[in-house]
Design an enzyme around this catalytic site. Structure first.
Site, PDB file in Angstrom:
ATOM      1  N   GLY A  53       0.786  -1.232   0.000  1.00  0.00           N
ATOM      2  CA  GLY A  53       0.000   0.000   0.000  1.00  0.00           C
ATOM      3  C   GLY A  53       0.813   1.273   0.000  1.00  0.00           C
ATOM      4  O   GLY A  53       0.255   2.362   0.011  1.00  0.00           O
ATOM      5  N   HIS A  54       2.131   1.170  -0.042  1.00  0.00           N
ATOM      6  CA  HIS A  54       2.991   2.367   0.075  1.00  0.00           C
ATOM      7  C   HIS A  54       4.052   2.346  -1.010  1.00  0.00           C
ATOM      8  O   HIS A  54       5.190   2.002  -0.730  1.00  0.00           O
ATOM      9  CB  HIS A  54       3.638   2.398   1.456  1.00  0.00           C
ATOM     10  CG  HIS A  54       4.129   3.750   1.879  1.00  0.00           C
ATOM     11  ND1 HIS A  54       5.395   4.202   1.616  1.00  0.00           N
ATOM     12  CD2 HIS A  54       3.520   4.744   2.556  1.00  0.00           C
ATOM     13  CE1 HIS A  54       5.558   5.403   2.132  1.00  0.00           C
ATOM     14  NE2 HIS A  54       4.429   5.755   2.700  1.00  0.00           N
ATOM     15  N   PHE A  55       3.873   2.738  -2.116  1.00  0.00           N
ATOM     16  CA  PHE A  55       2.667   3.116  -2.829  1.00  0.00           C
ATOM     17  C   PHE A  55       2.525   2.183  -4.020  1.00  0.00           C
ATOM     18  O   PHE A  55       3.541   1.916  -4.676  1.00  0.00           O
ATOM     19  CB  PHE A  55       2.777   4.560  -3.331  1.00  0.00           C
ATOM     20  CG  PHE A  55       2.907   5.565  -2.210  1.00  0.00           C
ATOM     21  CD1 PHE A  55       1.793   5.976  -1.499  1.00  0.00           C
ATOM     22  CD2 PHE A  55       4.143   6.094  -1.878  1.00  0.00           C
ATOM     23  CE1 PHE A  55       1.915   6.925  -0.479  1.00  0.00           C
ATOM     24  CE2 PHE A  55       4.264   7.035  -0.857  1.00  0.00           C
ATOM     25  CZ  PHE A  55       3.149   7.451  -0.157  1.00  0.00           C
ATOM     26  N   ILE A  60       7.815   2.754  -1.942  1.00  0.00           N
ATOM     27  CA  ILE A  60       8.785   3.496  -1.127  1.00  0.00           C
ATOM     28  C   ILE A  60       8.649   2.993   0.310  1.00  0.00           C
ATOM     29  O   ILE A  60       7.537   2.898   0.839  1.00  0.00           O
ATOM     30  CB  ILE A  60       8.511   5.016  -1.156  1.00  0.00           C
ATOM     31  CG1 ILE A  60       8.628   5.573  -2.569  1.00  0.00           C
ATOM     32  CG2 ILE A  60       9.457   5.758  -0.211  1.00  0.00           C
ATOM     33  CD1 ILE A  60       8.219   7.032  -2.682  1.00  0.00           C
TER      34      ILE A  60
END
EC number: 4.2.1.59
Length: 156
Positions: A53-55, A60
């Site tokens: 989820g990041h990203f 990252i």
């Protein structure tokens, strides 16, 4: 532990720190100077849970996890110096002056350099830097406290 350069692998680290997947953020300790300094390595892979989820499409490593890795390295340094280390935890007491200079992405190897600024009884202030190659990715001053580890529930 010896004063000289020493390598500890993840199995050794797990004997010191209580963290486990997905929050154990150290793979190896490559330098250790008692009560002063530690240098650890985190190998960042696309398989890290946080990249989901990041990203999406631009993975990252979250900055807060880089600071957590700095704190874990500091914890490995401090916990080896106290009696009954298996009965203690190192917890955050504060984060100061955190600066993020370069994104950390899959494939990076992060070198965490942590120096003791001050250490009194069960409290310490540490200066940590995270490098990818020779580039500074993050720097932060962290304060921590060594506290008793809660008893494990009987069924765990």
């Amino acid at each position: 532990m010896a004063e000289a350069k020493q390598v500890l692998d993840v199995t050794d680290i797990q004997k010191i720190l209580p963290h486990r997947y997905p929050l154990l953020l150290l793979d190896r300790i490559i330098e250790f100077k008692r009560k002063e300094r530690i240098v650890a390595i985190k190998n960042v892979t696309i398989n890290e849970q946080f990249f989901q989820g990041h990203f999406p499409g631009y993975p990252i490593m979250p900055g807060v996890l880089i600071v957590e890795a700095i704190a874990q390295a500091g914890g490995a340094l401090l916990l080896t110096e106290i009696p009954d280390q298996n009965e203690k935890l190192m917890v955050f007491a504060g984060i100061e002056k955190a600066k993020f200079r370069k994104p950390v992405v899959p494939g990076d190897q992060v070198r965490l350099e942590v120096d003791v600024i001050v250490w009194r009884n069960t409290a310490a202030k540490l200066m940590g830097k995270a490098f990818v190659g020779d580039k500074l990715a993050c720097e932060a001053t962290v304060s921590c406290q060594i506290v008793p580890r809660p008893a494990k529930p009987e069924n765990s």
